[in-house]
Design an enzyme around this catalytic site. Structure first.
Site, PDB file in Angstrom:
ATOM      1  CE  LYS A  12      -3.685  -2.329   2.646  1.00 44.17           C
ATOM      2  NZ  LYS A  12      -4.456  -2.296   3.910  1.00 44.17           N
ATOM      3  NE  ARG A 116      -5.751 -12.754   5.529  1.00 43.41           N
ATOM      4  CZ  ARG A 116      -6.527 -11.673   5.596  1.00 43.41           C
ATOM      5  NH1 ARG A 116      -6.411 -10.727   4.681  1.00 43.41           N
ATOM      6  NH2 ARG A 116      -7.383 -11.523   6.555  1.00 43.41           N
ATOM      7  CB  THR A 122      -6.499  -5.975  10.561  1.00 39.01           C
ATOM      8  OG1 THR A 122      -7.042  -7.148   9.954  1.00 39.01           O
ATOM      9  CG2 THR A 122      -6.931  -4.750   9.786  1.00 39.01           C
ATOM     10  NE  ARG A 133      -1.615  -6.092   7.241  1.00 37.90           N
ATOM     11  CZ  ARG A 133      -2.805  -6.601   6.940  1.00 37.90           C
ATOM     12  NH1 ARG A 133      -3.395  -7.449   7.782  1.00 37.90           N
ATOM     13  NH2 ARG A 133      -3.400  -6.278   5.824  1.00 37.90           N
ATOM     14  CG  ASN A 153      -2.886  -2.782   7.229  1.00 34.83           C
ATOM     15  OD1 ASN A 153      -2.793  -2.342   6.089  1.00 34.83           O
ATOM     16  ND2 ASN A 153      -3.954  -3.421   7.668  1.00 34.83           N
ATOM     17  CG  HIS A 156      -4.940  -6.504   0.103  1.00 34.91           C
ATOM     18  ND1 HIS A 156      -6.077  -6.782   0.809  1.00 34.91           N
ATOM     19  CD2 HIS A 156      -4.958  -7.332  -0.981  1.00 34.91           C
ATOM     20  CE1 HIS A 156      -6.760  -7.723   0.178  1.00 34.91           C
ATOM     21  NE2 HIS A 156      -6.106  -8.073  -0.919  1.00 34.91           N
TER      22      HIS A 156
HETATM   23  N1  LIG Z   1     -11.230  -0.265  12.326  1.00 35.84           N
HETATM   24  C1  LIG Z   1     -10.502   0.183  11.306  1.00 35.84           C
HETATM   25  N2  LIG Z   1     -10.081   1.462  11.295  1.00 35.84           N
HETATM   26  C2  LIG Z   1      -9.361   1.919  10.266  1.00 35.84           C
HETATM   27  N3  LIG Z   1      -9.008   1.176   9.192  1.00 35.84           N
HETATM   28  C3  LIG Z   1      -9.383  -0.105   9.158  1.00 35.84           C
HETATM   29  C4  LIG Z   1     -10.152  -0.675  10.212  1.00 35.84           C
HETATM   30  N4  LIG Z   1     -10.390  -1.973   9.894  1.00 35.84           N
HETATM   31  C5  LIG Z   1      -9.791  -2.192   8.712  1.00 35.84           C
HETATM   32  N5  LIG Z   1      -9.180  -1.087   8.262  1.00 35.84           N
HETATM   33  C6  LIG Z   1      -8.462  -0.949   6.986  1.00 35.84           C
HETATM   34  O1  LIG Z   1      -9.180  -1.671   6.015  1.00 35.84           O
HETATM   35  C7  LIG Z   1      -8.363  -2.701   5.449  1.00 35.84           C
HETATM   36  C8  LIG Z   1      -9.256  -3.896   5.121  1.00 35.84           C
HETATM   37  O2  LIG Z   1      -9.770  -4.456   6.310  1.00 35.84           O
HETATM   38  P1  LIG Z   1      -9.888  -6.036   6.500  1.00 35.84           P
HETATM   39  O3  LIG Z   1     -10.832  -6.274   7.625  1.00 35.84           O
HETATM   40  O4  LIG Z   1     -10.152  -6.679   5.187  1.00 35.84           O
HETATM   41  O5  LIG Z   1      -8.415  -6.395   7.032  1.00 35.84           O
HETATM   42  P2  LIG Z   1      -7.285  -7.314   6.420  1.00 35.84           P
HETATM   43  O6  LIG Z   1      -7.904  -8.424   5.631  1.00 35.84           O
HETATM   44  O7  LIG Z   1      -6.336  -7.653   7.519  1.00 35.84           O
HETATM   45  O8  LIG Z   1      -6.569  -6.278   5.465  1.00 35.84           O
HETATM   46  P3  LIG Z   1      -6.453  -6.303   3.872  1.00 35.84           P
HETATM   47  O9  LIG Z   1      -7.814  -6.669   3.290  1.00 35.84           O
HETATM   48  O10 LIG Z   1      -6.024  -4.894   3.510  1.00 35.84           O
HETATM   49  O11 LIG Z   1      -5.420  -7.335   3.564  1.00 35.84           O
HETATM   50  C9  LIG Z   1      -7.286  -2.958   6.497  1.00 35.84           C
HETATM   51  O12 LIG Z   1      -6.118  -3.496   5.962  1.00 35.84           O
HETATM   52  C10 LIG Z   1      -7.064  -1.564   7.038  1.00 35.84           C
HETATM   53  O13 LIG Z   1      -6.213  -0.798   6.200  1.00 35.84           O
HETATM   54 MG   LIG Z   2      -9.206  -8.119   3.949  1.00 40.69          MG
END
Ligand SMILES: Nc1ncnc2c1ncn2[C@@H]1O[C@H](COP(=O)(O)OP(=O)(O)OP(=O)(O)O)[C@@H](O)[C@H]1O
Ligand SMILES: [Mg+2]
Length: 190
Positions: A12, A116, A122, A133, A153, A156
């Site tokens: 990102k 992952r 996350t 991360r 983070n 993705h």
């Molecule tokens: N509570 C939150 N506050 C701010 N940003 C968030 C929050 N939850 C998620 N995000 C953002 O949204 C993205 C997508 O959330 P998701 O729940 O899919 O997490 P992830 O699967 O660990 O991450 P990604 O899909 O980016 O690999 C996260 O990577 C983060 O950048």
């Molecule tokens: Mg995700």
């Protein structure tokens, strides 16, 4: 049974700006995952919108995680899980379209699951320090909220192989993906 699967990884804008492209790729390659396509781009709103889809289930899962974390901290949450999910999706579209992204496709045994695990949880503040991360960031939901941006983070990674195939189509044409052998494939898989 398909033995090898694929996953999409995005470095990102925060990862690119912090010069972590090489460190990120190295962690996946060292685990035996093969890079089969790679590009740098400034993504359009359309691409990011198709990547972080308007899918109800995903919006609810993001909202639920956020709400639980806020409640654990004793905060009073007025938004519904759906509203939180939609707000975070808009923040992600803004964040990813304003910077440069490196997208790549990994292939290997249990690839999405392994990738992952290497990326970590996350929220960097809580992520295991042996993960990307956790090792390269301390960002938190609280700081992200205060700054009105998504959690930064670094990467993705596709949630599973099935979602991975859909995400790969958003970012890559079939002609941009390559078949080749890594020299260590026999030692890993033979
Ligand atoms: N509570 C939150 N506050 C701010 N940003 C968030 C929050 N939850 C998620 N995000 C953002 O949204 C993205 C997508 O959330 P998701 O729940 O899919 O997490 P992830 O699967 O660990 O991450 P990604 O899909 O980016 O690999 C996260 O990577 C983060 O950048
Ligand atoms: Mg995700």
């Amino acid at each position: 049974m398909k033995i090898m699967d694929r996953a999409l990884v995005l470095v990102k804008p925060d990862g690119v700006e912090r010069a972590l492209i090489g460190s990120v790729i190295k962690r996946f390659e060292d685990a035996g995952l093969k890079v089969v396509g790679i590009k740098m781009l400034k993504p359009t709103e359309d691409v990011v919108g198709r990547h972080y889809t308007d899918d109800k289930e995903w919006l609810l899962s993001v909202g639920k995680k956020a709400k639980q974390s806020a409640i654990e901290k004793g905060q009073d949450v007025k938004e519904t899980e759906m509203e939180i999910g939609q707000r975070i999706r808009s923040l992600l579209v803004r964040e990813l379209t304003k910077g440069v992204v490196v997208a790549f496709v990994l292939e290997g045994n249990a690839c999405a699951e392994a990738a992952r695990k290497i990326a970590g949880g996350t929220e960097p503040r809580k992520a295991d320090p042996s993960t990307i991360r956790g090792a390269y960031s301390t960002d938190s939901y609280a700081l992200a909220d205060a700054k009105k941006r998504p959690v930064r983070n670094i990467v993705h990674v596709s949630e599973n192989a099935e979602i991975g195939e859909k995400e790969i189509k958003v970012w890559f044409k079939e002609s941009e993906l390559f078949k080749y052998r890594r020299a260590d494939e026999e030692a890993m898989y033979g």
